[in-house]
Design a protein around this motif. Sequence first.
Motif, PDB file in Angstrom:
ATOM      1  N   MET A   1       0.838  -1.133   0.101  1.00 29.03           N
ATOM      2  CA  MET A   1       0.106   0.002   0.080  1.00 29.03           C
ATOM      3  C   MET A   1       0.708   1.274  -0.114  1.00 29.03           C
ATOM      4  O   MET A   1       1.852   1.385   0.827  1.00 29.03           O
ATOM      5  N   LYS A   2       0.532   2.034  -0.823  1.00 29.84           N
ATOM      6  CA  LYS A   2       1.117   3.414  -1.087  1.00 29.84           C
ATOM      7  C   LYS A   2       1.032   4.295   0.217  1.00 29.84           C
ATOM      8  O   LYS A   2      -0.208   4.183   0.613  1.00 29.84           O
ATOM      9  N   LYS A   3       1.925   4.969   0.617  1.00 22.86           N
ATOM     10  CA  LYS A   3       1.728   6.265   1.738  1.00 22.86           C
ATOM     11  C   LYS A   3       1.706   7.536   1.090  1.00 22.86           C
ATOM     12  O   LYS A   3       2.761   7.820   0.394  1.00 22.86           O
ATOM     13  N   VAL A   4       1.055   8.359   1.299  1.00 28.27           N
ATOM     14  CA  VAL A   4       0.762   9.794   0.958  1.00 28.27           C
ATOM     15  C   VAL A   4       0.668  10.728   2.050  1.00 28.27           C
ATOM     16  O   VAL A   4       0.133  10.492   3.151  1.00 28.27           O
TER      17      VAL A   4
ATOM     18  N   SER B   1      -4.454   4.399  -0.840  1.00 27.49           N
ATOM     19  CA  SER B   1      -3.140   4.743  -0.266  1.00 27.49           C
ATOM     20  C   SER B   1      -3.364   4.838   1.178  1.00 27.49           C
ATOM     21  O   SER B   1      -4.717   4.974   1.624  1.00 27.49           O
ATOM     22  N   LYS B   2      -2.408   4.970   1.959  1.00 25.19           N
ATOM     23  CA  LYS B   2      -2.426   5.496   3.437  1.00 25.19           C
ATOM     24  C   LYS B   2      -2.162   6.906   3.498  1.00 25.19           C
ATOM     25  O   LYS B   2      -1.205   7.249   2.852  1.00 25.19           O
ATOM     26  N   LEU B   3      -3.170   7.721   4.016  1.00 23.85           N
ATOM     27  CA  LEU B   3      -2.866   9.045   4.002  1.00 23.85           C
ATOM     28  C   LEU B   3      -2.276   9.505   5.401  1.00 23.85           C
ATOM     29  O   LEU B   3      -3.019   9.234   6.458  1.00 23.85           O
ATOM     30  N   LEU B   4      -1.232  10.095   5.419  1.00 26.03           N
ATOM     31  CA  LEU B   4      -0.686  10.736   6.823  1.00 26.03           C
ATOM     32  C   LEU B   4      -0.625  12.363   6.713  1.00 26.03           C
ATOM     33  O   LEU B   4      -0.341  12.825   5.513  1.00 26.03           O
TER      34      LEU B   4
ATOM     35  N   CYS C   1     -10.628  15.244   6.589  1.00 23.79           N
ATOM     36  CA  CYS C   1     -10.709  14.320   5.839  1.00 23.79           C
ATOM     37  C   CYS C   1     -11.977  13.411   6.143  1.00 23.79           C
ATOM     38  O   CYS C   1     -12.662  12.712   5.369  1.00 23.79           O
ATOM     39  N   ALA C   2     -12.414  13.155   7.264  1.00 28.39           N
ATOM     40  CA  ALA C   2     -13.578  12.599   7.769  1.00 28.39           C
ATOM     41  C   ALA C   2     -14.749  13.027   7.093  1.00 28.39           C
ATOM     42  O   ALA C   2     -15.610  12.158   6.544  1.00 28.39           O
ATOM     43  N   ASP C   3     -15.096  14.378   6.727  1.00 28.98           N
ATOM     44  CA  ASP C   3     -15.913  14.902   6.118  1.00 28.98           C
ATOM     45  C   ASP C   3     -16.061  14.325   4.624  1.00 28.98           C
ATOM     46  O   ASP C   3     -17.144  14.446   4.110  1.00 28.98           O
ATOM     47  N   HIS C   4     -14.845  14.187   4.012  1.00 28.09           N
ATOM     48  CA  HIS C   4     -14.712  13.524   2.663  1.00 28.09           C
ATOM     49  C   HIS C   4     -14.551  12.130   2.736  1.00 28.09           C
ATOM     50  O   HIS C   4     -14.302  11.691   1.505  1.00 28.09           O
ATOM     51  N   GLY C   5     -14.941  11.479   3.717  1.00 30.25           N
ATOM     52  CA  GLY C   5     -14.850   9.958   3.984  1.00 30.25           C
ATOM     53  C   GLY C   5     -13.509   9.420   3.880  1.00 30.25           C
ATOM     54  O   GLY C   5     -13.465   8.298   3.352  1.00 30.25           O
ATOM     55  N   ILE C   6     -12.588  10.107   4.245  1.00 30.90           N
ATOM     56  CA  ILE C   6     -11.123   9.591   4.041  1.00 30.90           C
ATOM     57  C   ILE C   6     -10.793   9.479   5.523  1.00 30.90           C
ATOM     58  O   ILE C   6     -10.775  10.273   6.487  1.00 30.90           O
ATOM     59  N   LYS C   7      -9.971   8.289   6.033  1.00 28.50           N
ATOM     60  CA  LYS C   7      -9.495   8.160   7.289  1.00 28.50           C
ATOM     61  C   LYS C   7      -7.910   8.567   7.148  1.00 28.50           C
ATOM     62  O   LYS C   7      -7.219   7.945   6.366  1.00 28.50           O
ATOM     63  N   ALA C   8      -7.560   9.341   7.987  1.00 28.90           N
ATOM     64  CA  ALA C   8      -6.129   9.788   7.890  1.00 28.90           C
ATOM     65  C   ALA C   8      -5.395   9.416   9.284  1.00 28.90           C
ATOM     66  O   ALA C   8      -5.918   9.646  10.187  1.00 28.90           O
ATOM     67  N   GLU C   9      -4.105   9.350   9.339  1.00 28.01           N
ATOM     68  CA  GLU C   9      -3.276   9.428  10.427  1.00 28.01           C
ATOM     69  C   GLU C   9      -2.781  10.549  10.465  1.00 28.01           C
ATOM     70  O   GLU C   9      -2.195  11.149   9.527  1.00 28.01           O
ATOM     71  N   THR C  10      -2.576  11.271  11.697  1.00 24.59           N
ATOM     72  CA  THR C  10      -1.959  12.297  12.095  1.00 24.59           C
ATOM     73  C   THR C  10      -0.624  12.217  12.996  1.00 24.59           C
ATOM     74  O   THR C  10      -0.892  11.508  13.945  1.00 24.59           O
TER      75      THR C  10
END
Length: 163
Positions: free
Chosen positions: A1-4, A32-35, A94-103
Motif C-alpha cells: 500500500m502506498k503512503k501519501v 493509499s494510506k494518508l498521513l 478528511c472525515a468529512d470527505h470520507g477519508i481516514k487519515a493518520e496524523t
Amino acid sequence: MKKVMVVIDECNSSYDLLIWVLENLKDSIESSKLLIFAAQPLLASFTPPSAFSSSVGCAQMFFPFSANAELTWLAREKTKVISMGLLERAKKICADHGIKAETFTEAGDPKDIICRVVQEHMIDTLIISDQQNRNLTRSFMGGLSGYCSRNAECTVLVVKRET
C-alpha cells in the motif's frame, strides 16, 4: 500500500491544499494510506538578547524578556498544542470527505523533520503547498521540494494555490 503525506501548518492555504488533495486525488488517496503532518518549529535564538521570539509557521510569538528553561518548555508546549489543534481540524476535514487519515507532529527544523519523517515512514508521495515551499526556500536553496526529492527519495507534489 502506498503512503501519501500532506504537510500542514496554521495558514489557511494548508487546509486549501488538503481539500484539493481530497477532491482531486481521491481515487489515489482511497487506495493509499494518508498521513497528515504538522512540524513544530524549534524556538528561535534570542535576537536581540532581550527579546525572545518563536516562529510557528506564519505566526510568531514574542516574549519581551529573557527565556529560562520553564519559559522555553511553556513555549514548546504551546506550539505542540497548536500543532495538535491543526491536526484535529485536518482529521475532521478528511472525515468529512470520507477519508481516514493518520496524523502526527514532531518538533524540529521543518525541512529536516519532514525529510526524516518521509524516510522513516517510507512515504511514497509528499504533498506540500507552493506557499510552504516558498517559506522553506528562504532557509535553504531549492525549497522543500528540491531538498526532499534529493534527500528523501520520494515523489514531491507542490500544489500551487489558485489566485
